[in-house]
Enzyme design. Structure first.
Site, PDB file in Angstrom:
ATOM      1  N   GLY A  44       3.695 -21.452  23.272  1.00 61.57           N
ATOM      2  CA  GLY A  44       3.692 -21.287  21.819  1.00 61.57           C
ATOM      3  C   GLY A  44       3.909 -19.862  21.361  1.00 61.57           C
ATOM      4  N   LYS A 181      -9.210 -18.734  15.452  1.00 59.62           N
ATOM      5  CA  LYS A 181      -9.422 -19.348  14.155  1.00 59.62           C
ATOM      6  C   LYS A 181      -8.224 -20.254  13.839  1.00 59.62           C
ATOM      7  CE  LYS A 181      -7.255 -16.225  10.840  1.00 59.62           C
ATOM      8  NZ  LYS A 181      -6.400 -17.220  10.149  1.00 59.62           N
ATOM      9  N   ASP A 268      -7.345 -18.872   5.200  1.00 57.07           N
ATOM     10  CA  ASP A 268      -6.483 -18.159   6.144  1.00 57.07           C
ATOM     11  C   ASP A 268      -6.884 -16.696   6.309  1.00 57.07           C
ATOM     12  OD1 ASP A 268      -4.239 -18.206   7.921  1.00 57.07           O
ATOM     13  OD2 ASP A 268      -3.048 -17.150   6.425  1.00 57.07           O
ATOM     14  N   HIS A 273     -11.183 -12.936   7.977  1.00 60.72           N
ATOM     15  CA  HIS A 273     -10.834 -11.525   8.163  1.00 60.72           C
ATOM     16  C   HIS A 273     -11.563 -10.610   7.173  1.00 60.72           C
ATOM     17  CE1 HIS A 273      -8.015 -13.022  10.919  1.00 60.72           C
ATOM     18  NE2 HIS A 273      -6.958 -13.117  10.157  1.00 60.72           N
ATOM     19  N   GLN A 395      -4.187  -1.041   7.694  1.00 56.81           N
ATOM     20  CA  GLN A 395      -2.810  -1.199   8.137  1.00 56.81           C
ATOM     21  C   GLN A 395      -1.914  -1.183   6.907  1.00 56.81           C
ATOM     22  OE1 GLN A 395      -2.955  -5.165   9.964  1.00 56.81           O
ATOM     23  NE2 GLN A 395      -2.159  -6.070   8.111  1.00 56.81           N
ATOM     24  N   MET A 402     -10.617  10.472   1.127  1.00 60.15           N
ATOM     25  CA  MET A 402     -11.525  10.533  -0.002  1.00 60.15           C
ATOM     26  C   MET A 402     -10.768  11.086  -1.206  1.00 60.15           C
ATOM     27  SD  MET A 402     -14.595  10.134  -1.241  1.00 60.15           S
ATOM     28  CE  MET A 402     -15.891  10.221  -0.006  1.00 60.15           C
ATOM     29  N   LYS A 403     -10.667  10.288  -2.259  1.00 59.27           N
ATOM     30  CA  LYS A 403     -10.055  10.757  -3.500  1.00 59.27           C
ATOM     31  C   LYS A 403     -11.115  11.527  -4.294  1.00 59.27           C
ATOM     32  CE  LYS A 403      -7.816   7.588  -5.788  1.00 59.27           C
ATOM     33  NZ  LYS A 403      -7.446   6.264  -6.324  1.00 59.27           N
ATOM     34  N   TRP A 509      -1.190   7.853  -3.120  1.00 56.64           N
ATOM     35  CA  TRP A 509      -1.418   8.441  -1.794  1.00 56.64           C
ATOM     36  C   TRP A 509      -0.205   8.193  -0.920  1.00 56.64           C
ATOM     37  CZ3 TRP A 509      -1.861   6.027   3.098  1.00 56.64           C
ATOM     38  CH2 TRP A 509      -2.259   6.884   4.138  1.00 56.64           C
TER      39      TRP A 509
END
Length: 517
Positions: A44, A181, A268, A273, A395, A402-403, A509
């Site tokens: 798979g 999962k 999902d 997550h 990601q 840190m702003k 940023w």
């Protein structure tokens, strides 16, 4: 595998300091003997794109070695050893032909069904022959089964493993099972699956994998929170106004509409997550780094979450989703959701946690935004520019920054938003950040369950979301339409605003690069 601090190149079979190289990683297990890794569902997509590449990367770095490991693929497809090797070859990157060939020669293939004993008897025979070969230490048998399979076949496959493929009682060693999962679709189905697997295996033999727990920046959360005096006094309702945990994809279901429609974005992404990330952001300090102590605190914070208020939920479905012929025309399945969680305890009472995920949006990223309250007595009149925020980019382009408000260079007393920035691509240029599956498979081999989901934790997670999911399935909450390539339904931004989130105007940023210096 033996411990120690010696390092050398991957080709030597020893560990490279360029990845997986913290102290824990160098403290290898003292276990020895034959290690058999069985990938069920070997033909798979998950196996060829994630599982086998993760094993290959561990092999390259010396964490699994040709003298003690054997890898077996098992599936229904009629295929030879070389057939499986060729199927996965193109997904194994970054090595010489010689090193790639060495890894592929470790792989054997066994064909069989998932619900009858004949195939598993043959699998057990093949494993046993390798365990008793003259190259292996007699009497040792470590067997790891990775279920790269749909959850519907977990019970039958686990019964077959239990009946035919366990480590023999005459051998020292262990049997461990990794399950992917989704762990059910709601509380009842999850509990039924847990009960079925619990009849076959002890809890310490089961590893419920959530690959987000293997991500580098997620694993950094405990260190950031509990090893830095800078954060300890600030991480509470007195200083933090709201927390946003966001997952965005810039593509739709891409041919997986029929599968996705059975689950939706909450099942999902959010219920597993993002909820795991939420636990690490909100939990109390554990007694120690023992896996059970950490998982105890995760369960406690989940049990402190109040019932989800429908007025604090926004669902969306992108235009064009139902054009997929595998998706029902009347589908109400959300491809976007923004859900507010509230933790009823002393630390977080009154602080909204906004968990947001969506497909076909304007960008692709996953991040945590911890927004602090306004500084009292705004003598610089800079409140309109935005608040202090601690942002953890999971990601892509891993970073944390840190702003904060600073004086704008020049002769005027003018302020602007800037950042204190730790961008991993710049700071750790010579370090390969490991893939999540590499870390989690290695943890399983070591018997470290810290980054896996415990049964009571799974139950607590489903208790939070099951009432909401049943209401969505029954049509009591409707998904709002939104255009692909946007931020999602405008109502989601309105919800964040109601929760107190203040966007930073005019600030974007950008990951630093060497070209700037």
């Amino acid at each position: 595998m033996s411990g120690g601090s010696d390092v050398s190149s991957p080709s030597s079979g020893r560990i490279s300091t360029s990845s997986l190289s913290d102290l824990k990683d160098l403290d290898l297990s003292s276990e020895s003997g034959c290690l058999s890794i069985v990938v069920l569902g070997a033909s798979g997509d998950l196996a060829k794109k994630k599982t086998f590449p993760a094993l290959f990367n561990l092999f390259q770095q010396g964490f699994i070695q040709s003298g003690e490991v054997h890898i077996f693929g098992y599936a229904r497809s009629d295929m030879s050893d070389d057939g499986l090797r060729e199927r996965i070859r193109g997904y194994l990157k970054g090595a010489s032909d010689e090193h790639l060939s060495q890894f592929l020669q470790l792989i054997k293939y066994v064909s069989g069904s998932y619900d009858s004993g004949e195939g598993f008897e043959l699998l057990n025979k093949t494993i046993s022959e390798n365990e008793t070969s003259e190259n292996n230490q007699p009497g040792n048998s470590r067997r790891l089964f990775y279920l790269a399979l749909p959850p519907s076949v977990y019970p039958s496959v686990c019964k077959m493993i239990r009946s035919y493929c366990m480590t023999p009682s005459s051998h020292t060693g262990w049997t461990r099972v990794i399950v992917e999962k989704p762990f059910g679709k709601d509380l009842d189905s999850a509990e039924e699956l847990s009960a079925q697997l619990g009849e076959l295996f002890d809890e310490e033999q089961l590893y419920r994998i959530d690959h987000y727990l293997g991500k580098e920046l997620v694993q950094n959360l405990l260190v950031l929170r509990f090893a830095n005096r800078f954060f300890l006094p600030l991480w509470n309702r007195d200083n933090i106004d709201n927390v946003q945990i966001v997952f965005r994809e810039d593509f739709g279901t891409d041919g997986r509409g029929g599968y996705f429609d059975q689950y939706g974005i909450i099942r999902d992404i959010i219920q597993n997550h993002l909820l795991q990330v939420f636990c690490l952001v909100a939990m109390e300090k554990p007694v120690s780094l023992s896996p059970e102590h950490i998982r105890d605190e995760k369960v406690k914070v989940l049990q402190s979450v109040s019932c989800i208020n429908h007025d604090e939920v926004v669902l969306g479905q992108y235009d064009g989703y139902k054009d997929d012929p595998t998706v029902p025309n009347e589908s109400n399945t959300p491809t976007f959701a923004s859900v507010v969680l509230r933790v009823h305890n002393e630390r977080w009472d009154g602080v909204p946690f906004v968990l947001k995920a969506g497909k076909a949006l304007s960008s692709k990223k996953a991040e945590i935004r911890v927004q602090f309250k306004d500084a009292p007595g705004d003598i610089f009149r800079c409140k309109k520019q935005g608040r202090n925020e601690f942002v953890i980019r999971l990601q892509p382009s891993e970073a944390m920054y840190m702003k904060l408000t600073v004086k704008k260079p020049g002769l005027e007393m003018a302020t602007e938003q800037s950042e204190l920035d730790l961008s991993y691509g710049l700071r750790y240029q010579d370090v390969k950040i490991p893939e999540a599956y590499e870390r989690l498979i290695l943890d399983t081999i070591r018997g470290d369950q810290q980054h896996f989901v415990r049964r009571d934790e799974l139950k607590a997670a489903w208790e939070i979301f099951t009432p909401l999911l049943h209401d969505i399935d029954a049509g009591r909450l409707k998904a709002l339409p939104y255009q692909p390539g946007t931020r999602g339904p405008p109502e989601a931004d309105e919800l964040s605003k109601r929760m107190g989130y203040v966007p930073t105007l005019g600030y974007v940023w950008a990951p630093p690069t060497l070209a700037k210096f």
